[in-house]
Design an enzyme around this catalytic site. Sequence first.
Site, PDB file in Angstrom:
ATOM      1  N   SER A  98      31.748  47.606  74.822  1.00 44.06           N
ATOM      2  CA  SER A  98      31.263  47.783  73.466  1.00 44.06           C
ATOM      3  C   SER A  98      30.498  46.559  73.001  1.00 44.06           C
ATOM      4  CB  SER A  98      32.484  48.005  72.573  1.00 44.06           C
ATOM      5  OG  SER A  98      32.124  47.881  71.225  1.00 44.06           O
ATOM      6  N   LYS A 134      38.594  45.158  74.614  1.00 46.09           N
ATOM      7  CA  LYS A 134      37.381  45.488  75.390  1.00 46.09           C
ATOM      8  C   LYS A 134      36.902  44.238  76.131  1.00 46.09           C
ATOM      9  CE  LYS A 134      37.297  49.283  75.142  1.00 46.09           C
ATOM     10  NZ  LYS A 134      36.977  50.384  76.012  1.00 46.09           N
ATOM     11  N   TYR A 162      41.293  45.659  68.945  1.00 46.13           N
ATOM     12  CA  TYR A 162      40.483  46.615  69.706  1.00 46.13           C
ATOM     13  C   TYR A 162      39.348  45.893  70.428  1.00 46.13           C
ATOM     14  CZ  TYR A 162      36.688  49.778  70.766  1.00 46.13           C
ATOM     15  OH  TYR A 162      35.668  50.402  71.415  1.00 46.13           O
ATOM     16  N   TYR A 176      29.730  49.752  51.899  1.00 46.50           N
ATOM     17  CA  TYR A 176      30.359  48.442  51.705  1.00 46.50           C
ATOM     18  C   TYR A 176      29.315  47.324  51.667  1.00 46.50           C
ATOM     19  CZ  TYR A 176      34.618  50.992  52.659  1.00 46.50           C
ATOM     20  OH  TYR A 176      35.643  51.907  52.596  1.00 46.50           O
ATOM     21  N   ASN A 229      45.321  61.842  78.360  1.00 45.68           N
ATOM     22  CA  ASN A 229      46.657  62.206  77.847  1.00 45.68           C
ATOM     23  C   ASN A 229      46.573  62.874  76.474  1.00 45.68           C
ATOM     24  OD1 ASN A 229      46.047  60.072  76.209  1.00 45.68           O
ATOM     25  ND2 ASN A 229      48.012  59.032  76.421  1.00 45.68           N
ATOM     26  N   LEU A 230      45.358  63.170  76.006  1.00 40.75           N
ATOM     27  CA  LEU A 230      45.112  63.915  74.772  1.00 40.75           C
ATOM     28  C   LEU A 230      45.630  63.206  73.524  1.00 40.75           C
ATOM     29  CD1 LEU A 230      45.854  67.540  76.083  1.00 40.75           C
ATOM     30  CD2 LEU A 230      43.724  66.253  76.182  1.00 40.75           C
ATOM     31  N   ARG A 289      22.671  48.612  61.878  1.00 38.88           N
ATOM     32  CA  ARG A 289      23.269  48.790  63.208  1.00 38.88           C
ATOM     33  C   ARG A 289      22.295  49.520  64.130  1.00 38.88           C
ATOM     34  NH1 ARG A 289      25.922  45.822  60.922  1.00 38.88           N
ATOM     35  NH2 ARG A 289      28.138  45.786  60.445  1.00 38.88           N
ATOM     36  N   ASN A 349      36.300  56.668  60.824  1.00 31.63           N
ATOM     37  CA  ASN A 349      36.087  55.228  60.712  1.00 31.63           C
ATOM     38  C   ASN A 349      34.614  54.867  60.770  1.00 31.63           C
ATOM     39  OD1 ASN A 349      38.797  54.050  60.827  1.00 31.63           O
ATOM     40  ND2 ASN A 349      38.896  55.159  62.770  1.00 31.63           N
ATOM     41  N   GLY A 374      35.101  41.158  57.534  1.00 31.46           N
ATOM     42  CA  GLY A 374      34.848  41.302  58.969  1.00 31.46           C
ATOM     43  C   GLY A 374      33.516  41.957  59.297  1.00 31.46           C
ATOM     44  N   ASN A 382      43.901  61.486  71.703  1.00 34.44           N
ATOM     45  CA  ASN A 382      42.852  61.663  70.691  1.00 34.44           C
ATOM     46  C   ASN A 382      41.909  62.815  71.061  1.00 34.44           C
ATOM     47  OD1 ASN A 382      41.652  61.013  68.234  1.00 34.44           O
ATOM     48  ND2 ASN A 382      40.123  59.693  69.196  1.00 34.44           N
TER      49      ASN A 382
HETATM   50  N1  LIG Z   1      32.650  55.880  70.046  1.00 33.27           N
HETATM   51  C1  LIG Z   1      32.235  54.642  69.837  1.00 33.27           C
HETATM   52  O1  LIG Z   1      31.711  54.336  68.762  1.00 33.27           O
HETATM   53  C2  LIG Z   1      32.373  53.596  70.917  1.00 33.27           C
HETATM   54  C3  LIG Z   1      31.630  52.412  70.834  1.00 33.27           C
HETATM   55  C4  LIG Z   1      31.768  51.454  71.831  1.00 33.27           C
HETATM   56  C5  LIG Z   1      32.643  51.662  72.892  1.00 33.27           C
HETATM   57  N2  LIG Z   1      33.375  52.808  72.950  1.00 33.27           N
HETATM   58  C6  LIG Z   1      34.311  52.987  74.054  1.00 33.27           C
HETATM   59  O2  LIG Z   1      34.037  54.231  74.678  1.00 33.27           O
HETATM   60  C7  LIG Z   1      35.229  54.807  75.184  1.00 33.27           C
HETATM   61  C8  LIG Z   1      35.334  56.234  74.717  1.00 33.27           C
HETATM   62  O3  LIG Z   1      35.288  56.258  73.298  1.00 33.27           O
HETATM   63  P1  LIG Z   1      35.271  57.618  72.489  1.00 33.27           P
HETATM   64  O4  LIG Z   1      34.512  57.400  71.252  1.00 33.27           O
HETATM   65  O5  LIG Z   1      34.903  58.734  73.382  1.00 33.27           O
HETATM   66  O6  LIG Z   1      36.817  57.725  72.113  1.00 33.27           O
HETATM   67  P2  LIG Z   1      37.754  59.018  72.096  1.00 33.27           P
HETATM   68  O7  LIG Z   1      39.011  58.618  71.411  1.00 33.27           O
HETATM   69  O8  LIG Z   1      37.008  60.184  71.585  1.00 33.27           O
HETATM   70  O9  LIG Z   1      38.025  59.238  73.664  1.00 33.27           O
HETATM   71  C9  LIG Z   1      38.964  58.493  74.371  1.00 33.27           C
HETATM   72  C10 LIG Z   1      39.803  59.457  75.171  1.00 33.27           C
HETATM   73  O10 LIG Z   1      40.743  58.700  75.942  1.00 33.27           O
HETATM   74  C11 LIG Z   1      42.010  59.332  75.894  1.00 33.27           C
HETATM   75  N3  LIG Z   1      43.017  58.291  76.120  1.00 33.27           N
HETATM   76  C12 LIG Z   1      43.292  57.196  75.353  1.00 33.27           C
HETATM   77  N4  LIG Z   1      44.285  56.468  75.912  1.00 33.27           N
HETATM   78  C13 LIG Z   1      44.645  57.099  77.068  1.00 33.27           C
HETATM   79  C14 LIG Z   1      45.600  56.836  78.082  1.00 33.27           C
HETATM   80  N5  LIG Z   1      46.421  55.790  78.029  1.00 33.27           N
HETATM   81  N6  LIG Z   1      45.671  57.690  79.130  1.00 33.27           N
HETATM   82  C15 LIG Z   1      44.852  58.773  79.209  1.00 33.27           C
HETATM   83  N7  LIG Z   1      43.941  59.066  78.274  1.00 33.27           N
HETATM   84  C16 LIG Z   1      43.831  58.254  77.208  1.00 33.27           C
HETATM   85  C17 LIG Z   1      42.058  60.004  74.514  1.00 33.27           C
HETATM   86  O11 LIG Z   1      42.944  61.093  74.456  1.00 33.27           O
HETATM   87  C18 LIG Z   1      40.605  60.426  74.310  1.00 33.27           C
HETATM   88  O12 LIG Z   1      40.387  61.749  74.751  1.00 33.27           O
HETATM   89  C19 LIG Z   1      36.376  53.914  74.714  1.00 33.27           C
HETATM   90  O13 LIG Z   1      36.735  53.067  75.769  1.00 33.27           O
HETATM   91  C20 LIG Z   1      35.756  53.111  73.579  1.00 33.27           C
HETATM   92  O14 LIG Z   1      36.354  51.835  73.472  1.00 33.27           O
HETATM   93  C21 LIG Z   1      33.248  53.786  71.995  1.00 33.27           C
END
Ligand SMILES: NC(=O)c1ccc[n+]([C@@H]2O[C@H](COP(=O)([O-])OP(=O)(O)OC[C@H]3O[C@@H](n4cnc5c(N)ncnc54)[C@H](O)[C@@H]3O)[C@@H](O)[C@H]2O)c1
Length: 353
Positions: free
Chosen positions: A137, A167, A163, A232, A38-39, A245, A212, A310, A41
Amino acid sequence: MSQKNSRIVLVTGGAGFVGSHAVLVLLEEGYSVIVVDNLVNAYKAENEELPESLIRVMKLTGKSLIFYNINLCDKNALKEVFSKHKIGCVMHFAALKAVGESCTIPLTYYSNNITGSIILFEVMKEAGVKNLVYSSSSTVYGNPQFLPLTETHPTGQGCTNPYGKSKYFVEEILKDLASSDKSWKVISLRYFNPVGAHPSGDIGEDPAGIPNNLMPYISQVAVGRQPKLLVYGNDYETHDGTGVRDYIHIMDLAEGHNYALKKLFSQDFSGFKAYNLGTGCGYSVLDVVKAFSAASGRKIAYDIVGRREGDIASSYCDSTLAFKELGWKANRLLTDMCADAWRWQSKNPNGFQ
Ligand SMILES: NC(=O)c1ccc[n+]([C@@H]2O[C@H](COP(=O)([O-])OP(=O)(O)OC[C@H]3O[C@@H](n4cnc5c(N)ncnc54)[C@H](O)[C@@H]3O)[C@@H](O)[C@H]2O)c1
């Protein structure tokens, strides 16, 4: 119910950082990919049909994909996608992921990440698609009781923010689902800290606002978008006092999904199984600063400030289970992570825009 095709993968959140790299790997492996995002992010230019990340993925691979701008919470729209395509498997990346923001707007996070996931699983069940790879995660482990973290480490204890809890809750939902109906096959991939970018530097992490995470922050300091990095705490029990990490190159992580998919469709796999995806090596904040500085040839200005509530001293995984059972292991080094992140950042100082 239409016939399923194991070569057709629906990718939720495929326009995002991890999803777009996984889509690239899937296309290279010859899968047909349908992205639902849904864009919330991800960036799309007004005059384009597709988000910029996916336009670039198509250019890099020379393959096309199908994109739907749909919110997972929109059940009817999602049902329609499943009725149109013979989807064989789902990779579920879509989620909101900013830890700090999740403490300010917890309901938004729970509704998006948990309700959105439940709606997806309901639609999958109705469509008879019961093969799933889930983006989990290392946050599900909370404060480590021992290191390296293995998949047997307790989860859910000490998850301090909405968050991380979302997960964990979705993993629990998936465990219940898989034990209620033996025809579900679910692999939960517990990512450590994905960083870096595709080696072309054409796709990468494009955080909205102030980053972040450490590596995007450092690369924005290197490119002049942020004045300096705040470190930090330097009084943790680690080799240089700063937090340690387990960083993993995004391409290693993306490839891990392909291995998970192969496992999912193997005869011997059933039920729910979680795997750590990390390198097993811990690097401190200052190790990353040094490596990034060497890769970019830029000085990274930083200030040491007090600990952040945290935060934990160290977190790194034991990834041998993924090697034993999926045949996957991370191959790329911290120097590759920094070099590729820098290539992406310097080619695209303002991200995808
Ligand atoms: N990047 C990290 O550091 C990290 C670490 C551990 C786990 N994760 C997990 O990996 C997954 C992807 O993370 P990422 O870093 O690519 O994040 P991101 O925000 O870049 O990608 C997530 C995508 O999901 C889309 N989205 C969010 N809610 C939605 C909804 N309700 N319907 C349709 N689309 C939706 C956003 O527009 C985005 O394009 C997530 O589930 C996150 O929890 C990420």
